[in-house]
Design an enzyme around this catalytic site. Structure first.
Site, PDB file in Angstrom:
ATOM      1  N   LYS A 208       0.818  -1.211   0.000  1.00 38.10           N
ATOM      2  CA  LYS A 208       0.000   0.000   0.000  1.00 38.10           C
ATOM      3  C   LYS A 208       0.859   1.271   0.000  1.00 38.10           C
ATOM      4  O   LYS A 208       0.680   2.157  -0.843  1.00 38.10           O
ATOM      5  CB  LYS A 208      -0.914  -0.031   1.230  1.00 38.10           C
ATOM      6  CG  LYS A 208      -1.625   1.248   1.533  1.00 38.10           C
ATOM      7  CD  LYS A 208      -2.650   1.568   0.477  1.00 38.10           C
ATOM      8  CE  LYS A 208      -3.062   3.016   0.577  1.00 38.10           C
ATOM      9  NZ  LYS A 208      -4.257   3.308  -0.178  1.00 38.10           N
ATOM     10  N   PHE A 253      -0.692   9.846 -14.499  1.00 44.07           N
ATOM     11  CA  PHE A 253       0.025  10.419 -13.351  1.00 44.07           C
ATOM     12  C   PHE A 253       1.286  11.174 -13.765  1.00 44.07           C
ATOM     13  O   PHE A 253       2.242  11.282 -13.010  1.00 44.07           O
ATOM     14  CB  PHE A 253       0.320   9.357 -12.274  1.00 44.07           C
ATOM     15  CG  PHE A 253      -0.767   9.336 -11.246  1.00 44.07           C
ATOM     16  CD1 PHE A 253      -2.041   8.923 -11.579  1.00 44.07           C
ATOM     17  CD2 PHE A 253      -0.537   9.794  -9.951  1.00 44.07           C
ATOM     18  CE1 PHE A 253      -3.075   8.959 -10.652  1.00 44.07           C
ATOM     19  CE2 PHE A 253      -1.566   9.837  -9.016  1.00 44.07           C
ATOM     20  CZ  PHE A 253      -2.833   9.412  -9.375  1.00 44.07           C
ATOM     21  N   GLY A 261      -1.984  16.441  -3.357  1.00 45.72           N
ATOM     22  CA  GLY A 261      -2.439  16.730  -2.003  1.00 45.72           C
ATOM     23  C   GLY A 261      -3.381  15.629  -1.580  1.00 45.72           C
ATOM     24  O   GLY A 261      -3.295  14.514  -2.082  1.00 45.72           O
ATOM     25  N   CYS A 264      -4.074  11.267   1.551  1.00 44.71           N
ATOM     26  CA  CYS A 264      -3.292  10.026   1.440  1.00 44.71           C
ATOM     27  C   CYS A 264      -1.846  10.244   1.017  1.00 44.71           C
ATOM     28  O   CYS A 264      -0.927  10.035   1.804  1.00 44.71           O
ATOM     29  CB  CYS A 264      -3.973   9.079   0.460  1.00 44.71           C
ATOM     30  SG  CYS A 264      -5.673   8.735   0.935  1.00 44.71           S
ATOM     31  N   LYS A 267       0.657  12.439   3.397  1.00 46.99           N
ATOM     32  CA  LYS A 267       0.946  11.876   4.726  1.00 46.99           C
ATOM     33  C   LYS A 267       1.515  10.465   4.617  1.00 46.99           C
ATOM     34  O   LYS A 267       2.308  10.044   5.460  1.00 46.99           O
ATOM     35  CB  LYS A 267      -0.273  11.940   5.641  1.00 46.99           C
ATOM     36  CG  LYS A 267      -1.473  11.102   5.234  1.00 46.99           C
ATOM     37  CD  LYS A 267      -1.678   9.873   6.093  1.00 46.99           C
ATOM     38  CE  LYS A 267      -2.952   9.152   5.686  1.00 46.99           C
ATOM     39  NZ  LYS A 267      -2.961   7.738   5.931  1.00 46.99           N
ATOM     40  N   ARG A 334      -8.246  18.162   2.494  1.00 45.46           N
ATOM     41  CA  ARG A 334      -7.073  17.799   3.297  1.00 45.46           C
ATOM     42  C   ARG A 334      -5.799  18.015   2.464  1.00 45.46           C
ATOM     43  O   ARG A 334      -5.687  17.537   1.364  1.00 45.46           O
ATOM     44  CB  ARG A 334      -7.168  16.339   3.761  1.00 45.46           C
ATOM     45  CG  ARG A 334      -8.196  16.150   4.872  1.00 45.46           C
ATOM     46  CD  ARG A 334      -8.338  14.699   5.244  1.00 45.46           C
ATOM     47  NE  ARG A 334      -8.928  13.919   4.161  1.00 45.46           N
ATOM     48  CZ  ARG A 334      -9.011  12.593   4.141  1.00 45.46           C
ATOM     49  NH1 ARG A 334      -8.544  11.888   5.154  1.00 45.46           N
ATOM     50  NH2 ARG A 334      -9.573  11.966   3.132  1.00 45.46           N
TER      51      ARG A 334
HETATM   52  C1  UGA Z   1      -4.556   8.068  -3.840  1.00 41.58           C
HETATM   53  C2  UGA Z   1      -4.180   6.879  -4.729  1.00 41.58           C
HETATM   54  O1  UGA Z   1      -4.271   7.246  -6.100  1.00 41.58           O
HETATM   55  C3  UGA Z   1      -5.120   5.705  -4.472  1.00 41.58           C
HETATM   56  O2  UGA Z   1      -4.722   4.587  -5.226  1.00 41.58           O
HETATM   57  C4  UGA Z   1      -5.048   5.360  -2.980  1.00 41.58           C
HETATM   58  O3  UGA Z   1      -5.924   4.302  -2.650  1.00 41.58           O
HETATM   59  C5  UGA Z   1      -5.439   6.578  -2.176  1.00 41.58           C
HETATM   60  O4  UGA Z   1      -4.542   7.662  -2.470  1.00 41.58           O
HETATM   61  C6  UGA Z   1      -5.355   6.215  -0.717  1.00 41.58           C
HETATM   62  O5  UGA Z   1      -4.252   5.963  -0.218  1.00 41.58           O
HETATM   63  O6  UGA Z   1      -6.404   6.068  -0.074  1.00 41.58           O
HETATM   64  P1  UGA Z   1      -6.448   9.955  -3.982  1.00 41.58           P
HETATM   65  O7  UGA Z   1      -5.801  10.564  -2.784  1.00 41.58           O
HETATM   66  O8  UGA Z   1      -7.933   9.819  -4.004  1.00 41.58           O
HETATM   67  O9  UGA Z   1      -5.863   8.473  -4.221  1.00 41.58           O
HETATM   68  O10 UGA Z   1      -6.054  10.859  -5.216  1.00 41.58           O
HETATM   69  P2  UGA Z   1      -5.181  10.725  -6.558  1.00 41.58           P
HETATM   70  O11 UGA Z   1      -6.072  10.545  -7.691  1.00 41.58           O
HETATM   71  O12 UGA Z   1      -4.066   9.776  -6.367  1.00 41.58           O
HETATM   72  O13 UGA Z   1      -4.590  12.207  -6.631  1.00 41.58           O
HETATM   73  C7  UGA Z   1      -3.700  12.661  -5.614  1.00 41.58           C
HETATM   74  C8  UGA Z   1      -3.211  14.042  -5.941  1.00 41.58           C
HETATM   75  O14 UGA Z   1      -2.284  14.000  -7.005  1.00 41.58           O
HETATM   76  C9  UGA Z   1      -4.276  15.058  -6.339  1.00 41.58           C
HETATM   77  O15 UGA Z   1      -4.023  16.246  -5.638  1.00 41.58           O
HETATM   78  C10 UGA Z   1      -4.068  15.220  -7.828  1.00 41.58           C
HETATM   79  O16 UGA Z   1      -4.433  16.489  -8.269  1.00 41.58           O
HETATM   80  C11 UGA Z   1      -2.576  15.000  -7.951  1.00 41.58           C
HETATM   81  N1  UGA Z   1      -2.126  14.540  -9.286  1.00 41.58           N
HETATM   82  C12 UGA Z   1      -2.555  13.353  -9.770  1.00 41.58           C
HETATM   83  C13 UGA Z   1      -1.270  15.333 -10.036  1.00 41.58           C
HETATM   84  O17 UGA Z   1      -0.857  16.425  -9.592  1.00 41.58           O
HETATM   85  N2  UGA Z   1      -0.849  14.887 -11.254  1.00 41.58           N
HETATM   86  C14 UGA Z   1      -1.250  13.700 -11.766  1.00 41.58           C
HETATM   87  O18 UGA Z   1      -0.831  13.363 -12.889  1.00 41.58           O
HETATM   88  C15 UGA Z   1      -2.131  12.920 -11.005  1.00 41.58           C
END
Ligand code: UGA
Length: 437
Positions: A208, A253, A261, A264, A267, A334
């Site tokens: 994870k 990604f 941010g 998840c 932190k 968050r």
């Molecule tokens: C993330 C993981 O993607 C999930 O697989 C995981 O289960 C989850 O954390 C968790 O640990 O519970 P999440 O926090 O919902 O999911 O969001 P993401 O879609 O991963 O995006 C995270 C951040 O990255 C966002 O702020 C998004 O704007 C940013 N991001 C994402 C970018 O800046 N660039 C990208 O290309 C993709």
């Protein structure tokens, strides 16, 4: 199966509703009475696409109930632990007090043969410690660790149709029994061919945090390249397209911009570094410190660029902030890069008028000093600059000409690289973005 889900936040509430949808008899438990009241009335206590419909359907079947009393868990067979593991105040480590409290309290009510299934993201070593706690209270009970990979905004889809299942199991007969229980819970997903990795506790816990560390690294990688692009006049979005065609790299990604941010990624990488330090393996993860630093630098860069498009001064300028949630299709603020930038702009003298389709109530609680407007045109009206910080669909679709009619100054910062620079410039806008000329 008769299952409980302990902790009904972004993860637990969705898990509970999805499990009921799959035919299980589900009891959601949380210490927050207001949250339980909302869920029991079929209302989602936060914004997640598809969840209200699912709650309504599941509640109508009579298979989904909620309670604040852990004693109600006593005659259930499997118990999912889905409480939060936030960052400790002033430290990188994860705060395990909610997980510890949930498992300690649950252990007092476990019936013989029950299975406790951890879903929360925890530092490696936690499951083994909690298994002892469970065994001490109920020797015939078992503990498994079953990390969750759902993304906010796609939580229902990710829970009903996960891309993989990971079971961290004890050895011996206990492991066989725990696996049977998990297989029964996930009959539908397994029947659909979902890949399963059945392993030990430590590997499951590390899967994870490694997954999130990799995702964070991928984002910070492209954002580091964006910094170099800014220094040379290159375009990071075209660069990402070009390297993304290599299937070993992949385009997902690799969106450069304000960075990551949420509750998840930030932190989790910090807790991972802290745990590696405790294990004497801190050197292995020092690169994550840089991943974190690159990510945070993007936020100050966005503030600097906003000042730049406002001719060098934020003081007294009216800045329309589009987006406050940490990502689109969520009301979660968050560690939101957008909200952080909005706060910094205001602190440095700008008059911030912020909007977001869903996150205003949460943002207002954290930053009451900002001005909030429900509608995008109202937020934009009379602005000296517009800054797009969360890429909600409606902001991506903004029309440069129509938007230009509303503002005082045609200056825009595209903090997520989602607008067409040529179209905005053609409509007379001063357009800036992170990592683009
Ligand atoms: C993330 C993981 O993607 C999930 O697989 C995981 O289960 C989850 O954390 C968790 O640990 O519970 P999440 O926090 O919902 O999911 O969001 P993401 O879609 O991963 O995006 C995270 C951040 O990255 C966002 O702020 C998004 O704007 C940013 N991001 C994402 C970018 O800046 N660039 C990208 O290309 C993709």
């Amino acid at each position: 199966m008769r299952i409980t889900v302990i902790g009904c936040g972004y993860l637990g509430a969705v898990h509970a509703a999805c499990m009921a949808q799959l035919g299980h008899e589900v009891l959601g438990i949380d210490v927050d009475q207001a949250k339980i009241d909302a869920l029991a009335a079929g209302q989602a206590p936060f914004y997640e696409p598809g969840l209200p419909e699912l709650l309504a359907e599941a509640s109508a079947t009579g298979r989904l109930r909620f309670s604040t009393d852990m004693a109600d868990a006593a005659d259930y067979d499997a118990h999912f632990i889905a409480v939060g593991t936030p960052q400790k105040k002033g430290e990188n480590a994860a705060d395990l007090r909610f997980v510890d409290a949930a498992v300690t309290e649950l252990a007092r009510h476990l019936k013989p043969g029950a299975v406790v299934i951890g879903k929360s993201t925890v530092p490696v070593g936690t499951a083994r410690r909690l298994a002892e706690l469970v065994k001490a209270a109920q020797p015939s009970a078992e503990l498994a660790w079953n990390p969750e990979f759902l993304r906010e905004g796609f939580a229902v889809e990710d829970t009903l149709r996960p891309d993989r299942l990971v079971y961290g199991l004890p050895t011996g007969d206990g492991g066989i029994k725990a696996k049977q229980t998990l297989d029964e819970v996930y009959t539908v997903a397994l029947g659909n061919g979902t890949p399963l990795v059945a392993t030990d506790y430590e590997t499951a816990e590390l899967v994870k945090v490694s997954a999130n560390a990799f995702l964070a690294t991928k984002i910070s990688f492209i954002n580091a390249i964006a910094e170099v692009c800014e220094a040379t006049g290159a375009d990071v979005t075209q660069l990402a397209d070009a390297i993304g065609f290599d299937t070993r790299i992949g385009r997902r990604f690799l969106n450069a911009g304000l960075g990551f941010g949420g509750g998840c990624l930030p932190k989790d990488i910090r807790a991972f570094m802290a745990r590696a330090g405790e294990l004497g393996a801190d050197q292995a993860l020092t690169f994550l410190r840089e991943v974190d630093a690159i990510n945070l630098r993007r936020r100050s860069r966005a503030v600097d660029l906003t000042r730049e498009i406002l001719d060098g001064s934020l003081a007294g300028k009216r800045v329309a902030v589009l987006g406050l949630a940490f990502k689109p299709d969520s009301d979660d603020i968050r560690d939101s890069p957008a909200l952080d930038v909005a706060g910094q702009l205001q602190m440095q003298g700008a008059e911030v008028i912020a909007t977001d389709p869903k996150a205003i109530p949460n943002a207002r609680r954290q930053y009451p000093e900002l001005t909030f407007m429900e509608s995008t045109p109202a937020a934009i009206a009379g602005a000296d600059a517009v800054v797009l910080l969360t890429e909600w669909k409606e902001y991506r679709a903004l029309d440069p000409a129509a938007t230009g009619e509303l503002v005082r100054g045609k200056a825009i910062l595209d903090g997520r690289n989602v607008l067409d620079p040529a179209a905005w410039r053609a409509a007379g806008w001063r357009y800036r973005a992170l990592g683009r000329p």
